[in-house]
Design a protein around this motif. Structure first.
Motif, PDB file in Angstrom:
ATOM      1  N   LEU A 184       0.866  -1.179  -0.030  1.00 53.66           N
ATOM      2  CA  LEU A 184       0.094   0.016  -0.089  1.00 53.66           C
ATOM      3  C   LEU A 184       0.878   1.261  -0.025  1.00 53.66           C
ATOM      4  N   VAL A 185       0.732   1.979  -0.797  1.00 52.60           N
ATOM      5  CA  VAL A 185       1.601   3.299  -1.248  1.00 52.60           C
ATOM      6  C   VAL A 185       0.770   4.536  -0.692  1.00 52.60           C
ATOM      7  N   LYS A 186       1.471   4.977   0.350  1.00 56.05           N
ATOM      8  CA  LYS A 186       0.671   6.216   1.145  1.00 56.05           C
ATOM      9  C   LYS A 186       0.510   7.395   0.102  1.00 56.05           C
ATOM     10  N   ASP A 187       1.659   7.749  -0.798  1.00 58.10           N
ATOM     11  CA  ASP A 187       1.244   8.899  -1.583  1.00 58.10           C
ATOM     12  C   ASP A 187       1.763   8.964  -2.837  1.00 58.10           C
ATOM     13  N   SER A 188       0.992   9.003  -3.843  1.00 58.98           N
ATOM     14  CA  SER A 188       1.259   9.009  -5.516  1.00 58.98           C
ATOM     15  C   SER A 188       2.498   9.703  -5.904  1.00 58.98           C
ATOM     16  N   THR A 189       2.989  10.632  -5.119  1.00 60.05           N
ATOM     17  CA  THR A 189       3.966  11.472  -5.343  1.00 60.05           C
ATOM     18  C   THR A 189       5.301  10.916  -4.790  1.00 60.05           C
ATOM     19  N   HIS A 190       5.220   9.740  -4.223  1.00 64.99           N
ATOM     20  CA  HIS A 190       6.400   9.294  -3.469  1.00 64.99           C
ATOM     21  C   HIS A 190       6.979   8.093  -4.578  1.00 64.99           C
ATOM     22  N   ARG A 191       8.158   8.299  -4.701  1.00 62.96           N
ATOM     23  CA  ARG A 191       9.045   7.079  -5.390  1.00 62.96           C
ATOM     24  C   ARG A 191       9.070   6.017  -4.776  1.00 62.96           C
ATOM     25  N   ILE A 192       8.833   4.677  -5.367  1.00 63.45           N
ATOM     26  CA  ILE A 192       8.915   3.454  -4.663  1.00 63.45           C
ATOM     27  C   ILE A 192      10.414   2.756  -5.309  1.00 63.45           C
TER      28      ILE A 192
END
Length: 628
Positions: free
Chosen positions: A61-69
């Motif tokens: 689950l990614v918290k923020d779409s602006t964050h890079r994974i």
């Protein structure tokens, strides 16, 4: 009523968090399409959020779409990607590459904090543990304990010894490193390892060190270093190191190998027989035309799957490996008997004759009596056929049994927790794993009472010898392979320091000897070893002088500081009564400052392991407080 309300509120918060988060699932593979296990998945500004399973699968689950994974695995180039919407069946490809896999400026300062990984595939059970502890809904996936059938021998930790009462310390060397990869498996599964699974000497010896090469004509050489003890500032730390000669692959003797593979029903899971097959495929790729391989399997009955076949017929060997399937009970004793018979029929003299056992450690049919098995293996060793043991899987590992069999067979014991460990065992360290350069290697250290009041050997609890065993060539000890290194650490109490371990009255009748001749010597290291096939041992020695003492951390070598970091880590995980001020922060700082070149990325991986252990320990402590 209050508790029900809080539980309902917590669940509601989690639902809201999940509704706002982006769900992503898929697999991580290498450039050839092979799944990559234990890839660290980090979210920018959050930290570690998940690890891939043994099949390369992940669900996050990614918290923020602006964050890079960031997908990260040692010896592979990082993959960085953003996800703007829920995605499934995502395929992430990591390109292979040597060197430090951490991209400068991107992951160097990533903290390990938990957040919503839901990696549950291929697990029989799992649970989520709260990481944040603040009700924010941050969770880390954690496998339920799977070690109900795993066995680890209990060990009594080495105590301090007063030099005036016991000036000698004698033990057998140990090049096994199974404990390290097993500890890594536990941490990657979201669990702290059992204390008895932590063998500090095997953690330290997992790593390569830049020790001096032995002098010409000697298969091994000794070096020593003296510095400060990180976890007890009043004490010294002495590092004793042995470096084995590295023989080029082209100069190694011909090999007669027998793969003894457990194909019983307990070996069906992905991290057992399927991983065994991948591991042996890697080994087959290293074979030369003059090498030979036979394959014996055991499950209810032992069988010869492949007669001894030259290394030039790789496709025939690989086809036999690919056809292996799990099923049946475990007749380990019968399998070992047949494997030795095949090895004897194809004996190469002189040469490298070796049985390589791959199992999860369960022997329940056939010659299952430990004493009988050990006697058989010891007798075959005398005929020149050695035994190496590879442990696989979880939930059924018999660690002590496997280590004992390898020791009796003049071989080494490794735990293969993933494909990368198989690659290291059979490719990077092919010579060390397969070819012995020194048999029955023993160390004996004598301490000078002018400088040292007491000493304690860190680890090696099951390798201790009587002092008289050092000169007894009939006494069995450990073996060293081509290029192997062995490191032993001693915590030393200086003569002018306070020693708080009880009080013994001064002795009346002991001889007083003038030490003027040896006044600057702190200790003397003696090593006995035999050349393979020989009955009489040879002696080497090394003196450590007081003027070599490194009185600050900065003056100590990188290898000294890194081995001290690993020891600190082991003291904490094993809950040593001598850990004093040791902490995960201490281990992390030492390891970061001593990472050095780290061409294969193993030290960078260790740094991540420290962070995972600290996270799990902190969570466990909070949960224990919450239940009181």
């Amino acid at each position: 009523m209050k508790n029900i309300f809080l539980l309902t509120l917590s669940l509601l918060c989690n639902q809201l968090l999940n509704a706002q988060s982006i769900k992503v699932s898929g697999t991580v593979v290498d450039k050839n399409g092979h799944p990559l296990a234990q890839v660290s998945i980090n979210e920018e500004n959050v930290g570690l959020i998940a690890l891939t399973t043994t099949t390369g699968a992940f669900e996050i689950l990614v918290k923020d779409s602006t964050h890079r994974i960031i997908f990260q695995l040692p010896r592979y180039t990082n993959h960085v990607q953003k996800f703007n919407a829920n995605s499934s069946n995502v395929k992430i490809v990591l390109n292979g590459g040597k060197g430090d896999s951490i991209t400068p400026g991107l992951l160097a300062e990533v903290s390990v904090v938990g957040h919503a990984p839901l990696v549950k595939k291929n697990y029989t059970a799992s649970q989520s543990i709260s990481i944040s502890g603040d009700g924010s809904g941050s969770y880390m996936s954690r496998r339920m304990p799977m070690q109900e059938n795993e066995e680890y021998a209990s060990r009594t930790e080495n105590d301090f010894h007063r030099v005036k009462n016991a000036a000698l310390s004698t033990f057998s060397i140990d090049v096994d490193r199974a404990s390290y990869s097993n500890v890594r498996r536990y941490l990657n599964d979201g669990q702290l390892p059992p204390k008895n699974a932590v063998k500090i000497e095997e953690l330290i010896n997992y790593f390569d060190y830049n020790y001096p090469q032995p002098e010409a004509g000697n298969p091994a050489g000794i070096s020593a270093e003296l510095g400060n003890c990180p976890w007890n500032k009043e004490h010294f730390l002495a590092r004793i190191a042995v470096q084995a000669e590295k023989i080029p692959t082209t100069s190694l003797p011909s090999s007669n190998l027998v793969f003894l593979i457990d194909v019983s029903g307990s070996m069906w899971s992905e991290n057992k027989l399927p991983l065994v097959k991948k591991a042996f495929r890697v080994l087959v790729d290293q074979l030369r035309p003059q090498d030979r391989v036979a394959i014996v399997t055991y499950a209810g009955n032992a069988g010869l799957v492949l007669e001894s076949t030259p290394g030039s017929q790789k496709s025939k060997i690989l086809n036999a490996i690919d056809e292996l399937q799990a099923g049946g009970s475990t007749a380990g004793g019968a399998g070992i008997q047949l494997a030795y018979k095949i090895a004897q029929l194809n004996l190469i003299a002189p040469g490298n004759n070796r049985v390589i056992l791959a199992t999860d450690g369960d022997f329940n049919v056939g010659i299952s009596n430990p004493g009988s098995l050990q006697d058989l293996i010891s007798k075959e060793k005398e005929k020149g056929i050695y035994l190496s043991v590879l442990g696989f899987g979880m939930g059924n590992l018999k660690d002590d049994n496997l280590e004992t069999l390898a020791d009796k067979g003049n071989g080494n014991y490794a735990y293969i927790d993933n494909f990368e460990e198989a690659r290291r065992t059979f490719v990077t360290e092919f010579g060390g794993t397969m070819f012995t350069v020194a048999d029955d290697v023993k160390l004996q250290i004598e301490f000078n009472p002018k400088w040292i009041k007491a000493y304690r050997l860190v680890g090696y609890e099951n390798r201790l010898l009587n002092d008289e065993d050092f000169n007894d060539d009939k006494k069995d000890a450990g073996e060293m392979g081509s290029g192997h290194t062995v490191t032993a650490l001693y915590e030393l109490v200086p003569v002018n320091a306070v020693f708080r371990q009880g009080k013994i009255d001064d002795l009346k009748y002991q001889e007083v000897v003038s030490l003027s001749k040896y006044s600057q010597e702190v200790l003397t290291v003696k090593m006995r070893y035999k050349k393979p096939g020989q009955k009489q041992s040879l002696l080497l020695s090394k003196v450590l002088m007081m003027n070599a003492y490194k009185n600050t951390e900065a003056k100590a070598s990188e290898d000294f500081r890194f081995s001290a970091a690993v020891a600190t880590f082991g003291l904490i995980l094993s809950d040593s009564k001598y850990k004093s001020s040791a902490s995960f922060d201490m281990a992390l700082t030492l390891a970061k400052n001593a990472k050095g070149n780290d061409e294969e990325g193993y030290r960078a991986e260790f740094i991540q392991m420290i962070k995972k252990a600290a996270l799990l320990a902190n969570t466990t402590a909070k949960n224990e407080v919450g239940t009181k």
